[in-house]
Motif scaffolding. Sequence first.
Motif, PDB file in Angstrom:
ATOM      1  N   CYS A  25       0.807  -1.336  -0.412  1.00  0.00           N
ATOM      2  CA  CYS A  25       0.612   0.041   0.007  1.00  0.00           C
ATOM      3  C   CYS A  25       0.711   1.046  -0.182  1.00  0.00           C
ATOM      4  O   CYS A  25       1.904   0.879   0.107  1.00  0.00           O
ATOM      5  N   ALA A  26       0.093   2.641  -0.093  1.00  0.00           N
ATOM      6  CA  ALA A  26       1.036   3.598   0.365  1.00  0.00           C
ATOM      7  C   ALA A  26       1.777   3.789   1.689  1.00  0.00           C
ATOM      8  O   ALA A  26       2.907   4.352   1.325  1.00  0.00           O
ATOM      9  N   SER A  27       1.319   3.316   2.706  1.00  0.00           N
ATOM     10  CA  SER A  27       1.762   3.748   3.793  1.00  0.00           C
ATOM     11  C   SER A  27       3.222   2.689   3.704  1.00  0.00           C
ATOM     12  O   SER A  27       2.835   1.298   3.449  1.00  0.00           O
ATOM     13  N   ALA A  28       4.532   3.097   4.255  1.00  0.00           N
ATOM     14  CA  ALA A  28       5.930   2.251   4.548  1.00  0.00           C
ATOM     15  C   ALA A  28       5.586   1.257   5.649  1.00  0.00           C
ATOM     16  O   ALA A  28       5.955   0.096   5.684  1.00  0.00           O
ATOM     17  N   THR A  29       4.485   1.344   5.821  1.00  0.00           N
ATOM     18  CA  THR A  29       4.331   0.211   7.388  1.00  0.00           C
ATOM     19  C   THR A  29       3.278  -0.773   7.227  1.00  0.00           C
ATOM     20  O   THR A  29       1.967  -1.134   8.136  1.00  0.00           O
ATOM     21  N   THR A  30       2.472  -0.452   6.105  1.00  0.00           N
ATOM     22  CA  THR A  30       1.029  -0.827   6.296  1.00  0.00           C
ATOM     23  C   THR A  30       0.532  -1.633   4.614  1.00  0.00           C
ATOM     24  O   THR A  30       0.720  -0.901   3.887  1.00  0.00           O
ATOM     25  N   ARG A  51      -7.702 -15.548   0.467  1.00  0.00           N
ATOM     26  CA  ARG A  51     -10.022 -15.830   0.034  1.00  0.00           C
ATOM     27  C   ARG A  51     -10.253 -14.763  -0.635  1.00  0.00           C
ATOM     28  O   ARG A  51     -11.136 -14.169  -1.291  1.00  0.00           O
ATOM     29  N   GLY A  52      -8.902 -13.347  -0.100  1.00  0.00           N
ATOM     30  CA  GLY A  52      -9.611 -12.179  -0.752  1.00  0.00           C
ATOM     31  C   GLY A  52     -10.169 -10.902  -0.324  1.00  0.00           C
ATOM     32  O   GLY A  52     -10.730 -10.378  -1.232  1.00  0.00           O
ATOM     33  N   GLN A  53     -10.682 -11.625   0.681  1.00  0.00           N
ATOM     34  CA  GLN A  53     -11.675 -10.587   1.365  1.00  0.00           C
ATOM     35  C   GLN A  53     -11.143  -9.438   1.818  1.00  0.00           C
ATOM     36  O   GLN A  53     -10.053  -9.669   1.891  1.00  0.00           O
ATOM     37  N   PRO A  54     -11.784  -7.522   1.920  1.00  0.00           N
ATOM     38  CA  PRO A  54     -10.707  -6.666   2.091  1.00  0.00           C
ATOM     39  C   PRO A  54     -10.051  -7.293   3.353  1.00  0.00           C
ATOM     40  O   PRO A  54     -10.541  -7.512   4.621  1.00  0.00           O
ATOM     41  N   GLU A  55      -9.164  -7.108   3.971  1.00  0.00           N
ATOM     42  CA  GLU A  55      -8.183  -7.121   4.777  1.00  0.00           C
ATOM     43  C   GLU A  55      -6.756  -6.059   5.201  1.00  0.00           C
ATOM     44  O   GLU A  55      -6.624  -6.164   4.126  1.00  0.00           O
ATOM     45  N   CYS A  56      -6.567  -5.404   5.802  1.00  0.00           N
ATOM     46  CA  CYS A  56      -4.703  -4.548   6.228  1.00  0.00           C
ATOM     47  C   CYS A  56      -3.804  -5.276   7.257  1.00  0.00           C
ATOM     48  O   CYS A  56      -5.312  -5.010   8.544  1.00  0.00           O
ATOM     49  N   VAL A  57      -2.788  -4.850   7.106  1.00  0.00           N
ATOM     50  CA  VAL A  57      -2.328  -5.235   8.517  1.00  0.00           C
ATOM     51  C   VAL A  57      -0.968  -4.024   8.261  1.00  0.00           C
ATOM     52  O   VAL A  57      -1.119  -3.425   7.538  1.00  0.00           O
ATOM     53  N   ALA A  58      -1.217  -4.032   9.953  1.00  0.00           N
ATOM     54  CA  ALA A  58      -0.289  -2.481   9.672  1.00  0.00           C
ATOM     55  C   ALA A  58       1.039  -3.308  10.106  1.00  0.00           C
ATOM     56  O   ALA A  58       1.013  -3.998  11.553  1.00  0.00           O
ATOM     57  N   ARG A  59       1.995  -2.589   9.889  1.00  0.00           N
ATOM     58  CA  ARG A  59       3.470  -3.555  10.843  1.00  0.00           C
ATOM     59  C   ARG A  59       3.929  -2.841  12.345  1.00  0.00           C
ATOM     60  O   ARG A  59       3.504  -1.570  12.512  1.00  0.00           O
ATOM     61  N   THR A  60       3.779  -2.888  13.118  1.00  0.00           N
ATOM     62  CA  THR A  60       4.130  -2.498  14.921  1.00  0.00           C
ATOM     63  C   THR A  60       5.671  -2.806  14.880  1.00  0.00           C
ATOM     64  O   THR A  60       6.298  -3.562  15.539  1.00  0.00           O
TER      65      THR A  60
END
Length: 257
Positions: A25-30, A51-60
């Motif tokens: 994504c555009a964010s360097a950590t998401t 399964r390709g359903q909407p999902e986002c993961v953030a690096r912490t």
Amino acid sequence: MPSRATATLAGGLVLLATLAGATACASATTGCGQYWQSAAGSFVIENNNFRGQPECVARTGSSGFKVTSSGAAVRRGSGQPAAYPEIYTGYHWGTQAGSAFPAQLSSLSYARSSWSVGIAPAQPDSAYDVAYDLWINKGRQVAASGQPDGAELMIWLNERAVPAPAPGTPTVAVEGVRYYRIEIARREHGVSWPLIIYRRVAPVTSVRNLGLLGFVADAAAQHQLSMSWYLESVEAGFEIWRGGAGLDSRSFALSAG
């Protein structure tokens, strides 16, 4: 990079990488791409949203990640989950992370991991488990399909809104801790293998120096694998059937040799 015999997360190293087949994504950590990945020393953090359903993961931080949004909506108890956001090391679908794995099981004298998660912030209607996933192949590296052909060992530390073990499910003690042992025959990508789930009788949200080879030894004693086979990768994450936003993998470390 650590030697082949050791994979220990280096504190403070944050390197965003677009690996084979991954999108960022555009964010360097998401990451919101289906297989978005972010390299972390000898490890990789991956969305693994198969399964390709909407999902986002953030690096912490250096070894953590958090599910920030999720549209997972697979019916609970339906078998396959919707996604498995994770951190892994080893050979994983054409990507090599670190140098500790693949390693022949008979050559390993130890493989220990510490992991801490936060599940309280998860959205109330979530259905998930908190699990290690160990992939074992008969040869040193998987075939072109990317699917290991030996065995899969999952270690469930915790879960929510998933079916309870069936009555009479056997239990086994590993390092003094009781686990339900559940065996399932799997077949995908033209490959068949046994899945052995070790589901902790008393759920926890953290482990320290968990000995992974104790589970390997039990599976070998049940004739589900051979010690001449290879541990391809060690993964840790959340199998999500529904919801999951807020699940938080706060820290992860592994050493093997």
